[in-house]
Write a protein that holds these residues in place. Structure first.
Motif, short mmCIF file in Angstrom:
data_model
loop_
_atom_site.label_atom_id
_atom_site.label_comp_id
_atom_site.label_asym_id
_atom_site.label_seq_id
_atom_site.Cartn_x
_atom_site.Cartn_y
_atom_site.Cartn_z
N GLU A 1 42.36 -13.66 -62.45
CA GLU A 1 42.40 -14.42 -61.21
C GLU A 1 41.14 -14.23 -60.38
O GLU A 1 41.20 -13.89 -59.19
CB GLU A 1 43.64 -14.01 -60.41
CG GLU A 1 44.95 -14.22 -61.15
CD GLU A 1 46.13 -13.63 -60.42
OE1 GLU A 1 45.91 -12.97 -59.37
OE2 GLU A 1 47.27 -13.81 -60.88
N PRO A 2 39.95 -14.45 -60.96
CA PRO A 2 38.73 -14.33 -60.15
C PRO A 2 38.54 -15.57 -59.28
O PRO A 2 39.12 -16.63 -59.56
CB PRO A 2 37.63 -14.23 -61.21
CG PRO A 2 38.16 -14.99 -62.37
CD PRO A 2 39.65 -14.76 -62.37
N ASP A 3 37.74 -15.44 -58.24
CA ASP A 3 37.38 -16.60 -57.42
C ASP A 3 36.19 -17.34 -58.01
O ASP A 3 36.03 -18.54 -57.79
CB ASP A 3 37.03 -16.15 -56.00
CG ASP A 3 38.24 -15.56 -55.29
OD1 ASP A 3 39.33 -16.14 -55.41
OD2 ASP A 3 38.09 -14.52 -54.62
N SER B 1 37.82 -2.13 -62.59
CA SER B 1 38.13 -3.37 -61.85
C SER B 1 39.13 -4.28 -62.55
O SER B 1 39.49 -5.33 -62.02
CB SER B 1 36.84 -4.17 -61.63
OG SER B 1 36.22 -4.50 -62.86
N GLN C 1 42.30 -5.33 -60.55
CA GLN C 1 42.12 -6.24 -59.42
C GLN C 1 41.76 -7.66 -59.87
O GLN C 1 42.12 -8.63 -59.21
CB GLN C 1 41.02 -5.72 -58.49
CG GLN C 1 41.39 -4.49 -57.68
CD GLN C 1 41.30 -3.21 -58.49
OE1 GLN C 1 40.71 -3.20 -59.57
NE2 GLN C 1 41.89 -2.13 -57.98
N ILE C 2 41.07 -7.79 -61.01
CA ILE C 2 40.59 -9.10 -61.45
C ILE C 2 41.47 -9.70 -62.54
O ILE C 2 41.86 -10.86 -62.49
CB ILE C 2 39.13 -9.00 -61.95
CG1 ILE C 2 38.21 -8.61 -60.81
CG2 ILE C 2 38.69 -10.33 -62.56
CD1 ILE C 2 37.96 -9.70 -59.81
N ARG D 1 32.90 -11.50 -63.47
CA ARG D 1 34.00 -12.12 -62.74
C ARG D 1 34.04 -11.55 -61.33
O ARG D 1 33.95 -10.33 -61.14
CB ARG D 1 35.32 -11.88 -63.47
CG ARG D 1 35.33 -12.48 -64.87
CD ARG D 1 36.57 -12.13 -65.66
NE ARG D 1 36.48 -12.65 -67.02
CZ ARG D 1 37.39 -12.44 -67.96
NH1 ARG D 1 38.46 -11.69 -67.69
NH2 ARG D 1 37.23 -12.95 -69.17
N ARG E 1 35.60 -11.40 -57.24
CA ARG E 1 36.64 -11.60 -56.23
C ARG E 1 35.93 -11.58 -54.88
O ARG E 1 35.25 -10.61 -54.53
CB ARG E 1 37.67 -10.49 -56.31
CG ARG E 1 38.72 -10.52 -55.20
CD ARG E 1 39.64 -11.74 -55.30
NE ARG E 1 40.28 -11.82 -56.58
CZ ARG E 1 41.35 -11.09 -56.95
NH1 ARG E 1 41.87 -10.24 -56.09
NH2 ARG E 1 41.88 -11.25 -58.14
#
Length: 850
Positions: A65-67, A127, A130-131, A220, A222
């Protein structure tokens, strides 16, 4: 009964009565035609949507779920983004997390020594949660945490774990090119479902195994909660080198959607053709029902039923055909979606989602849309009969029966309309594609069909009038009578011919287009498969031991190597293939099938040769300059020529191996072409068989590749064949119904002929002649329209939608065979209609007409 509407109960009663008095077989066929059209369109939509959703879920599972994602335009070999970019992004206050990722294809070697290609992901342990939480591994103790990734440990997707036997702790061997390394299977990836075969490891361990510590595949990102992702991406993109790409995660889904969009749109358009021919069948059915009940409508008109009420009555009856047809079509479509997915996969044979077997979701909104289309087609088919019914004068109908001819356009007006349509078609054929789709080309095909339908009355009237004027002996009386009757009242002949024109024109055009494409592919395969033997791996470099064994065997006169790596020129388009191969830069025509002139590179320049699709997509011609992101920077090449390629829809560019290595590239072959020495074919194949078992190399003879390519080609058009067969079948149903309707509507004329001495045999011959002449007329116009549409598909639709060009090849034998089969079906339909004509109650009909 006066007023604009009948009371609801009475309206329902008349609706039911109308349906019961309609011809049951024709009504059932109409319902089936609408159902078939809805089913095909709904099934194709379900499969396409499911395949795209399946790909999207798989991508989300791998990407997390990266931006935003930073990657290289030339992202081969799991490298391309310098880790210095990671430090730069980490210092950006708008970036919360920057997670490096390595993604590459490797070979997994099992205990027996066999190799299979899989995806290896190297992830940053700190990470990942979180990603990409979907890639959190689960260790032998059942705990899911990122810390398990430290060290030489591999975690496999559930599908791969099952293949490996699920024995955690077993040592897995991996290989890529010249490098081999081992690590234990430490656990699985519980959230990674589907059929994907993925291994995950610590990124530092993967870098050490590859011997590449300075670069990764992508980073990637966030972003901070108050940062607008689109704005930040646009600002960052303006500061990046052209060799780097920054994108949203959903951009990959968009690119894959664009990759298959033209194929999906083509299938949907073909599916709607079945609805179009179904509308003709509804038309014939409703016109027959209107003619049968003309006296009842006239009597009700005398009693106060208004023309508007008669008009609405027929439209409601048309909807009464469309509603059950649409509902039946939805159920049939769902079943067809399951069947097609099982037989052809989620890509329907098109090759865009290879290996995909998605779960079919009924999609209520899509079901409603296709049901509405079926209802619209049915109501459209009933519109003209309703208009005729509205125009009937009750007194005149009670006196002389149903009048089924409306005021026709004058020859001058009709000729002017035909010229306007021809001019519009010519204009549409000059327009470029709209958003990558040949919308103008589709409109031109629709107008060609309209032109053919408008030619139907001219062709039928001219043919039957000519026959009616021909002097004949007594044995030719049935033909003369049939010609005179149709020439005086040609509506039903026009209807039958129009339905046949639409169905046969579309069938013939697809036969022409597919034949042209297949012939072009067949010729192209001869050019691109010059070697007797070929070997390859799937996405991984050929193992160095295998290449060394081939070179040292002495069994081959020549070995040519080839490597393919993706390159992105336009972020909105799918990546093109950079093909690096052994060839002489001064004589590239020895290995590439060029479509035109080959230009030498100017002094100090390096030549690149582009494929035909790339020339179309990027508007490049020989002599132009091409900027390619390659080896970490943007390099300029001279376009030396355009070569024909039917394997890569979105383009390819070829470089000579010597030029690529001179630029600093590392050549790792994934495909090789082999020329065995004279008399060494059998030993060479035996050697290759050993390499296949030991190194996972796929080996095939050129004849096998050719046969497989043509099988894939035929498979990709399997659904097209099914759609065209459905349209042709509906068209033949419409022909049978229309001929039967024509007999009913001319029952008085038939009865009068019987009273004047025509025997049953003569009436039978007259109706048969009529049917055969209508079929011949429809086939003649349909063939002309089919060749025209085939030319549009070949020279306009294919280049604009798929970016391939090919010469037009009309398979006259196949077209003639289809016409003959249609003629035979027309004879059967004419025979059935003739039997109906001989069973008409002559005395009753004549008595009722007094």
């Amino acid at each position: 009964m006066a007023g604009a509407w009948l009371p609801p109960k009475q309206l329902s009663r008349w609706l039911l009565l109308g349906l019961l008095r309609s011809r049951r077989t024709a009504t059932a066929l109409s319902v089936l035609a609408i159902a078939l059209g809805v089913a095909l369109g709904y099934a194709i939509h379900l499969i396409n949507s499911a395949a795209l959703s399946d790909f999207s879920r798989a991508m989300q599972a791998l990407q997390g779920e990266p931006d935003a994602i930073l990657s290289a335009a030339d992202g081969a070999d799991g490298r391309g983004v310098d880790l210095a970019q990671l430090n730069t992004l980490a210092r950006d206050p708008q970036v919360l997390i920057a997670s490096p990722v390595i993604q590459l294809r490797v070979q997994l070697i099992d205990d027996s020594g066999k190799a299979q290609p899989i995806t290896l992901l190297g992830l940053d342990t700190l990470s990942i949660a979180q990603i990409t939480p979907t890639l959190l591994p689960r260790d032998q103790r059942g705990r899911a945490e990122a810390t398990n990734l430290f060290g030489p440990a591999l975690f496999a997707s559930p599908t791969l774990v099952r293949e490996l036997g699920g024995a955690r702790g077993q040592i897995l061997s991996l290989r890529r090119g010249t490098r081999e390394w081992q690590a234990p299977l430490a656990g699985d990836l519980p959230a990674l479902g589907g059929s994907s075969k993925v291994l995950v490891a610590d990124i530092a361990w993967v870098q050490a195994a590859l011997g590449e510590a300075g670069q990764v595949s992508e980073i990637r990102l966030r972003l901070a909660p108050d940062v607008n992702a689109d704005t930040w991406i646009a600002q960052t993109r303006a500061q990046l080198d052209a060799a780097l790409l920054i994108k949203r995660p959903e951009d990959d889904n968009l690119r894959v959607s664009n990759l298959s969009r033209a194929y999906r749109v083509n299938l949907n358009v073909l599916a709607l053709v079945a609805l179009l021919t179904g509308a003709f069948l509804v038309f014939a059915t409703q016109l027959t029902a209107v003619a049968q009940r003309a006296p009842q409508f006239a009597l009700l008109g005398v009693l106060g039923l208004t023309p508007r009420q008669r008009f609405m009555q027929i439209l409601l009856e048309g909807s009464a055909i469309g509603v059950p047809g649409a509902l039946l079509g939805l159920m049939l479509g769902y079943g067809l979606a399951l069947l097609f997915t099982w037989a052809l996969g989620g890509d329907l044979g098109g090759g865009y989602f290879a290996g995909s077997n998605p779960v079919i979701d009924p999609a209520p909104w899509a079901a409603s849309a296709f049901a509405l289309l079926g209802l619209i087609a049915s109501v459209a088919g009933a519109w003209y009969p309703a208009l005729l019914n509205r125009a009937q004068t009750p007194a005149q109908t009670l006196k002389s029966g149903f009048v089924h001819e409306r005021h026709a356009a004058t020859p001058r007006r009709r000729a002017a309309l035909l010229l306007v349509l021809a001019a519009l078609i010519a204009l549409l054929l000059t327009l470029p594609p709209w958003r990558g789709l040949p919308v103008a080309g589709y409109a031109a095909i629709a107008l060609v069909l309209v032109l053919g339908i408008l030619l139907a009355p001219i062709a039928t009237a001219a043919a039957f009038r000519w026959l009616a004027r021909r002097p004949r002996s007594g044995r030719g009386a049935p033909l003369t009578v049939a010609a005179q009757q149709v020439a005086q009242a040609p509506l039903m002949a026009q209807v039958a011919a129009s339905g046949l024109i639409v169905s046969f024109a579309l069938t013939a055009s697809m036969v022409i287009m597919v034949s042209s494409f297949r012939e072009a592919v067949d010729t192209w395969l001869d050019e691109v498969l010059p070697a007797p033997l070929y070997a390859r791996t799937r996405g991984t470099p050929l193992p160095a031991p295998a290449l060394d064994a081939l070179a040292a065997s002495g069994r081959f006169e020549r070995i040519e190597k080839l490597a393919v790596r993706p390159v992105v020129l336009d972020p909105a388009r799918p990546a093109l293939d950079l093909v690096i191969r052994d060839l002489d830069p001064q004589r590239p025509g020895e290995r590439l099938p060029f479509t035109g002139a080959v230009l030498p590179a100017p002094p100090g320049s390096v030549s690149a040769w582009i494929s035909e699709p790339m020339s179309v997509l990027y508007d490049l011609q020989p002599g132009d300059r091409l900027r390619l992101p390659l080896l970490g920077s943007t390099r300029e090449f001279h376009v030396g020529g355009v070569w024909r390629d039917y394997a890569r829809q979105f383009g390819a560019v070829t470089l000579a191996r010597s030029d690529f290595e001179a630029l600093g590239g590392r050549f790792e072959a994934s495909d090789i072409a082999l020329w065995p020495r004279e008399g060494q074919l059998a030993p060479a194949k035996a050697l290759l068989s050993e390499l296949t078992a030991r190194h996972g190399v796929e080996v095939a003879e050129s004849a096998e590749i050719r046969a497989l390519s043509l099988r894939i080609f035929d498979r990709s058009f399997a659904v097209t064949y099914a759609l065209e067969a459905a349209a042709m079948l509906i068209g033949l149903f419409g022909l049978a119904v229309t001929l039967a309707a024509s007999v009913w509507m001319r029952s008085r004329e038939m009865a009068m002929l019987a009273a004047l001495g025509f025997s049953r045999a003569m009436l039978t011959q007259a109706v048969r002649f009529e049917g055969v002449l209508i079929v011949l007329t429809g086939l003649a116009v349909g063939t002309v329209c089919g060749v025209a549409i085939g030319a549009i598909l070949t020279h306009v639709i294919n280049p604009q939608a798929f970016h391939w060009r090919m010469p037009l090849d009309v398979p006259w034998r196949l077209v003639a065979a289809g016409a003959l089969a249609t003629l035979v079906a027309g004879l059967v339909a004419s025979h059935l209609a003739a039997r109906r004509a001989t069973r008409l109650p002559v005395a009753q009909i004549l008595a009722s007409s007094q």
